[in-house]
Design an enzyme around this catalytic site. Structure first.
Site, PDB file in Angstrom:
ATOM      1  N   HIS A   1      20.652  17.299 -14.256  1.00  0.00           N
ATOM      2  CA  HIS A   1      21.577  18.312 -14.781  1.00  0.00           C
ATOM      3  C   HIS A   1      21.751  18.179 -16.290  1.00  0.00           C
ATOM      4  O   HIS A   1      20.862  17.697 -16.958  1.00  0.00           O
ATOM      5  CB  HIS A   1      22.914  18.260 -14.030  1.00  0.00           C
ATOM      6  CG  HIS A   1      22.724  18.202 -12.535  1.00  0.00           C
ATOM      7  ND1 HIS A   1      22.457  19.315 -11.776  1.00  0.00           N
ATOM      8  CD2 HIS A   1      22.694  17.150 -11.671  1.00  0.00           C
ATOM      9  CE1 HIS A   1      22.307  18.962 -10.505  1.00  0.00           C
ATOM     10  NE2 HIS A   1      22.432  17.651 -10.417  1.00  0.00           N
TER      11      HIS A   1
ATOM     12  N   GLU B   1      28.980  15.247 -12.716  1.00  0.00           N
ATOM     13  CA  GLU B   1      27.827  14.420 -12.357  1.00  0.00           C
ATOM     14  C   GLU B   1      26.900  14.196 -13.553  1.00  0.00           C
ATOM     15  O   GLU B   1      26.364  13.109 -13.747  1.00  0.00           O
ATOM     16  CB  GLU B   1      27.041  15.089 -11.217  1.00  0.00           C
ATOM     17  CG  GLU B   1      25.843  14.280 -10.778  1.00  0.00           C
ATOM     18  CD  GLU B   1      24.817  15.075  -9.991  1.00  0.00           C
ATOM     19  OE1 GLU B   1      25.149  16.139  -9.463  1.00  0.00           O
ATOM     20  OE2 GLU B   1      23.654  14.630  -9.932  1.00  0.00           O
TER      21      GLU B   1
ATOM     22  N   GLU C   1      20.116   9.038  -5.591  1.00  0.00           N
ATOM     23  CA  GLU C   1      21.504   9.503  -5.470  1.00  0.00           C
ATOM     24  C   GLU C   1      22.361   8.245  -5.422  1.00  0.00           C
ATOM     25  O   GLU C   1      22.357   7.516  -4.436  1.00  0.00           O
ATOM     26  CB  GLU C   1      21.691  10.330  -4.195  1.00  0.00           C
ATOM     27  CG  GLU C   1      20.977  11.674  -4.215  1.00  0.00           C
ATOM     28  CD  GLU C   1      21.668  12.726  -5.089  1.00  0.00           C
ATOM     29  OE1 GLU C   1      22.694  12.422  -5.724  1.00  0.00           O
ATOM     30  OE2 GLU C   1      21.159  13.861  -5.127  1.00  0.00           O
TER      31      GLU C   1
HETATM   32 ZN   LIG Z   1      22.453  16.115  -8.950  1.00  0.00          ZN
END
Ligand SMILES: [Zn+2]
Length: 457
Positions: free
Chosen positions: A290, A305, A420
């Site tokens: 991102h 995030e 993640e």
């Molecule tokens: Zn992500």
């Protein structure tokens, strides 16, 4: 990554048209290769939860794809390489027979089907960008972006600028002949690139209304910031300036492969610099997920995030800075949004040995722990090693190595994984993820995984 992104494969949708108002009709413009589409002729555009929906007739008549319907509500859209199958009221689509999920389901409005513009455009290889200020969508077909193509301006374009590992990486579309020189008082390196402009895929958040912007650089002794602008328009010239802390030599690589590199590690300007990863070093491309207009998931404590991802990646960069066996290149080193295609392009152009994308997850309030994703079998050994260290360093629940068709891990050709590092939707995980201590540990774990996989000390 947000939960909905999981099946998606192209998490670009999550970035779709940020901050867009609800009433798309009338106020919104769609430009195809620089020419505004006459939408009223074909029916109005609508905006559904951040996705621009267009009447299927626009796809057929303006974008020129073959369209067919079935009574069951299935829509087929085709060009010579790609077939998309959409179903009315379903968020499951198929691209060349492969199932993907989409954010906005097609729906019927009167007698016409409304379909998601960004999804179709990207699947068909059309570059999409969005300018918030003017509520405009710019679509550029592969032909339209060629120098001398439909736009007829004959210019090459700059599609991305990033700084990492003491190197300035400039992504370009078309051939460029840069003029690089030093200036003093204050010391700086100037890169003039004639016959170029900022391409339609250049991250719109990185340009202000005067076609200029800057990247502030921290952690490098040589440099304070990078500025760039459309310096001249006759001939159209992009100028990029590296503001130095003292006089400094540099090397230039312009191999004509879509990437121009100004290397401050190089002391000798007389010979071209070698690209990162040469002279026996392993090359790792590290991707902070991102960024810029795309915040990624939002934590229960309202943190973004993208900030977690960048913090971890910058810590890894510090840890590997003086490693003699590994060259590290970041896809972003500040709060910017390189497109997913640009991230892949950086790794591919550099022929990276491995690609690692750093994310944090989001799901239910009780979900907690870490996952490592891969999309191609050749990435499984890397996934296993990275995951082992991710579990160990994070101290969080082991949610296993998993397969998912994600753009950056699928479209790259070297071993590629997406980490993640915990759930931002979980109170405990989220609190932990924004601590310096946790970020340091995960960064160290990533470094250990990279070293073990590459066999580098
Ligand atoms: Zn992500």
């Amino acid at each position: 990554m947000k939960k909905v992104g999981w099946l998606v494969g192209l998490f670009l949708f999550l970035w779709a048209f940020p901050g867009m108002g609800h009433a798309a009709a009338g106020g919104t413009h769609i430009y195809l290769d620089g020419k505004e589409l006459n939408l009223s002729k074909n029916g109005q555009v609508q905006e559904v939860k951040g996705s621009i929906m267009i009447p299927i007739r626009v796809v057929m008549e303006e974008l020129g794809f073959q369209v067919s319907w079935e009574k069951t509500g299935t829509i087929h859209i085709k060009d010579s390489n790609t077939t998309i199958q959409l179903n009315v009221n379903s968020k499951i689509a198929k691209v060349n027979g492969k199932q993907v999920s989409i954010l906005a389901a097609p729906y019927l409005k009167g007698d016409t089907s409304m379909v998601p513009l960004r999804f179709i455009s990207e699947q068909m290889g059309i570059q999409v960008s969005w300018v918030q200020k003017t509520q405009s969508v710019y679509l550029v077909t592969p032909d339209g972006n060629k120098p001398g193509g439909n736009d007829g301006n004959g210019l090459s374009s700059i599609t991305g600028i990033s700084f990492s590992d003491n190197r300035l990486l400039i992504s370009v579309h078309g051939k460029v002949t840069p003029n690089v020189f030093k200036m003093t008082g204050p010391n700086r390196i100037v890169v003039d690139i004639p016959n170029t402009n900022f391409g339609s895929t250049f991250p719109s958040g990185m340009l202000d209304s005067h076609q200029s912007g800057q990247i502030s650089v921290t952690g490098y002794p040589d440099l304070s910031k990078v500025r760039y602008s459309l310096y001249n328009d006759a001939p159209s010239t992009v100028r990029i300036v590296l503001d130095l802390n003292y006089a400094k030599n540099y090397g230039v690589t312009n191999a004509g492969d879509g990437l121009l590199i100004i290397d401050l590690n190089k002391e000798d300007t007389s010979t071209p610099t070698k690209p990162p990863g040469s002279s026996g070093k392993k090359l790792v491309v590290l991707d902070a997920g991102h960024g810029g207009s795309d915040p990624g998931a939002i934590s229960v404590t309202s943190r973004k995030e993208k900030d977690f991802n960048l913090a971890v990646v910058l810590k890894v960069e510090q840890l590997l800075k003086n490693n003699s066996g590994i060259d590290l290149v970041l896809t972003r080193s500040s709060d910017t949004y390189p497109s997913l295609k640009d991230r892949v392009k950086i790794a591919e152009n550099l022929k990276a040995d491995i690609f690692i994308s750093v994310h944090a997850n989001s799901g239910s309030a009780v979900a907690s722990g870490v996952e490592t994703y891969y999309s191609r079998d050749s990435s499984i050994p890397l996934a296993k090693i990275m995951h082992k260290y991710l579990v160990k360093s994070s101290g969080l629940t082991d949610r296993k190595v998993r397969y998912s068709s994600l753009h950056v891990t699928r479209e790259t050709t070297m071993p590629a994984v997406l980490l993640e590092c915990g759930y931002l939707s979980n109170k405990n995980d989220a609190a932990l993820l924004y601590t310096n201590d946790f970020q340091n540990r995960v960064a160290e774990g990533i470094v250990m995984g990279i070293k073990e996989y590459l066999g580098v000390k």
